[in-house]
Design an enzyme around this catalytic site. Structure first.
Site, short mmCIF file in Angstrom:
data_model
loop_
_atom_site.label_atom_id
_atom_site.label_comp_id
_atom_site.label_asym_id
_atom_site.label_seq_id
_atom_site.Cartn_x
_atom_site.Cartn_y
_atom_site.Cartn_z
N HIS A 104 1.12 -1.41 -0.15
CA HIS A 104 -0.20 0.02 0.02
C HIS A 104 1.08 1.18 0.06
CE1 HIS A 104 -4.25 1.17 0.13
NE2 HIS A 104 -3.91 2.12 1.06
N ASP A 116 -7.08 4.05 9.20
CA ASP A 116 -8.52 4.19 8.67
C ASP A 116 -8.70 3.08 7.90
OD1 ASP A 116 -9.26 6.49 10.01
OD2 ASP A 116 -8.50 7.69 8.12
N GLU A 159 -11.65 12.74 13.93
CA GLU A 159 -11.17 13.12 12.75
C GLU A 159 -11.86 14.37 12.13
OE1 GLU A 159 -10.23 10.30 9.78
OE2 GLU A 159 -8.88 9.02 11.38
#
Length: 535
Positions: A94, A163, A279
């Site tokens: 990623h 997340d 957030e």
């Protein structure tokens, strides 16, 4: 079995011809590698790319280890050879700018088939009498989603998250690992009891606060420069059953940041007097709030931005959650109301949903599946993640959100503050020199085809915009730090690490003196020639 040995011999021969490895094939075979050294085109292609899809580097071979001892033997062979070869550990791939790639050595696929071995599956310890001392031991290539599933079976879960859960444990611990819980628990690197690490010398070392502490702090946030994490011991806490998920809109940036900073200041208060996750995101495009994490809102009841912002300017969305279970269900509404009444959001803009804890933590994956179904996941991702000091966040808003971005974006823009005292200064991570700093994450996707002459979603446009943002901050004297940093020269890395550079360099010389690990980061050059022979 004979076929596998033949393929392994061929792969080793390629390494010998390409990088001058001094061991004979039969000698490497005697290393007792239980995993697979592969030249399979599919393996090579997978290892050549990452989530960013902006760089490509084909390795000489791909290694699927069967154990930590396999990693030790392979790294040891690289370290001990005269001319050497590089080794890059890859989790879920990623990364954005080829950080786990190498064209001069072997990519170790840490996630994948190795997970299927029972002895390397997440192992939850229930021996401790005190619940606060319970932990899970996990393989470095394990994905966080699988860690969550394993620990929930015992009613437990880690404290700090990212997340997106389809990331490897070793990968996030090599960077920091942050989400909306970081204000309270700190990043994931602040929530580790112990590590097993294979250094660049091919030594397997167990490290913690008490044992081999220099390596422990070096590896956490160390960008893979000092060793490969093969095991992590992660503390656990009782997992809540459900989550109340709340969003509220702001048109005033000062009110938005004031409320966020107030909420994170409550980190030391009892759970009943604070949120569990904080957030926020920036809305510069009318359609964004309905597209980003769209499972929050019902498609039959979309949020109309114009109803809250008749001027058509930038909006800001605060995002908070409260965890609860059956024992606290009766008081949850009162606790939330007491917190919300202290905030200064647009009064009619509060949206609430309720869902199981695991569904909240895995929320981004649902968005991934939607994007995959539309062919919009495997596209270039010119992401830019920044730590911006609190004292300059207003200047950043004026210059970037209300300036450079215009009124269009091609992905979510996260913004939320964190408390510096929740970060261990002994780790390798660098953050702004202020007690509160913001993550600002531009999580954009680029499209190959330009629709209707609009080039604002092209890779070239977004890449140039990232450069423009960084140039603006430099010219304005905003002393930010990149999160998931990407630089191409050592001078830039020196500036990034600042006062930490001397320590970072010393640790590199101690734990990876031949500089064979994680060369895709472009921090150090290997101490051997990387000439590639022609075939």
């Amino acid at each position: 079995m004979a076929t596998n040995k033949l393929l392994l011999t061929f792969a080793i021969c390629r390494l010998i011809v390409t990088v001058g490895l001094t061991l004979r094939p039969t000698e490497l075979l005697r290393l007792g590698l239980d995993g697979q050294l592969s030249l399979d085109p599919t393996d090579m292609e997978t290892a050549s790319l990452d989530f960013g899809m902006m760089s490509r580097a084909e390795p000489l071979a791909v290694f699927h280890p069967a154990s930590a001892e396999d990693v030790v033997r392979l790294v040891g062979a690289a370290y001990g050879s005269v001319n050497g070869f590089t080794v890059s550990a890859k989790g879920h791939g990623h990364s954005i700018n080829g950080q786990a790639q190498t064209s001069h050595g072997v990519v170790i696929e840490m996630s994948g088939s190795v997970k299927k071995l029972a002895q390397l599956s997440p192992l939850v310890s229930m021996e401790q009498e005190e619940q606060e001392q319970r932990y899970v031991d996990v393989w470095g290539g394990e994905l966080w989603i699988d860690v969550l599933r394993a620990t929930l079976a015992y009613g437990l879960a880690p404290k700090s998250w990212t997340d997106y859960l389809y990331l490897s444990v070793g990968g996030t611990l090599s960077n920091a690992g942050i989400s909306g819980q970081a204000f309270n628990h700190g990043p994931q690197i602040s929530n580790v009891y112990e590590l097993d690490v294979v250094t660049g010398k091919g030594e397997l070392m167990t490290c913690s606060e008490e044992q081999n502490s220099e390596l422990f702090h070096a590896v956490l946030g160390g960008l893979g420069q000092f060793g490969i994490i093969t095991r992590a011991r992660i503390p656990l806490e009782p997992a809540p059953q459900r989550v109340r998920w709340i969003r509220a809109l702001y048109s005033n940036f000062t009110a938005f940041t004031k409320d966020q900073e107030f909420l994170i200041s409550l980190h030391g208060h009892p759970n009943s007097q604070k949120f569990d996750y904080i957030e926020g995101f920036v809305i510069v495009d009318d359609g964004l709030i309905n597209n980003w994490r769209s499972s929050f809102f019902s498609p039959r009841n979309p949020v109309k931005i114009t109803s809250f912002n008749s001027n058509g300017g930038v909006l800001y969305c605060l995002e908070v959650t409260k965890n609860y279970d059956e024992s606290s269900a009766n008081s949850i509404d009162q606790e939330i109301e007491a917190l919300l009444e202290k905030l200064d959001f647009i009064p009619t803009s509060v949206f609430t949903t309720d869902l199981p804890y695991v569904d909240f933590l895995d929320r981004v994956h649902k968005n991934e599946l939607k994007l995959r179904s539309k062919g919009l996941w495997d596209v270039p991702h010119p992401w830019l993640n920044l730590f911006v000091p609190k004292s300059r966040i207003s200047d950043f808003d004026k210059g970037v959100f209300k300036g450079i971005l215009g009124n269009k974006t091609s992905g979510p823009i996260l913004i939320y503050p964190m408390n510096k005292d929740k970060w261990d200064h002994r780790s390798s991570v660098v953050t702004p020199d202020e007690q509160v700093f913001y993550l600002v994450a531009f999580l954009r996707s680029a499209l190959d085809t330009v629709v209707g002459g609009d080039e604002s979603q092209s890779l070239e446009y977004l890449t140039n915009q990232n450069r423009q943002i960084l140039r603006f901050c430099d010219d304005a004297g905003i002393k930010l730090k990149q999160y998931l940093p990407h630089y191409t020269t050592q001078e830039e890395w020196l500036d990034h690490f600042g006062d930490k550079w001397a320590q970072f360099y010393q640790r590199k010389m101690e734990f990876d003196p031949r500089r064979i690990l994680a060369t895709g980061q472009h921090i150090f050059k290997p101490s051997f020639s990387t000439k590639v022979a022609s075939w």
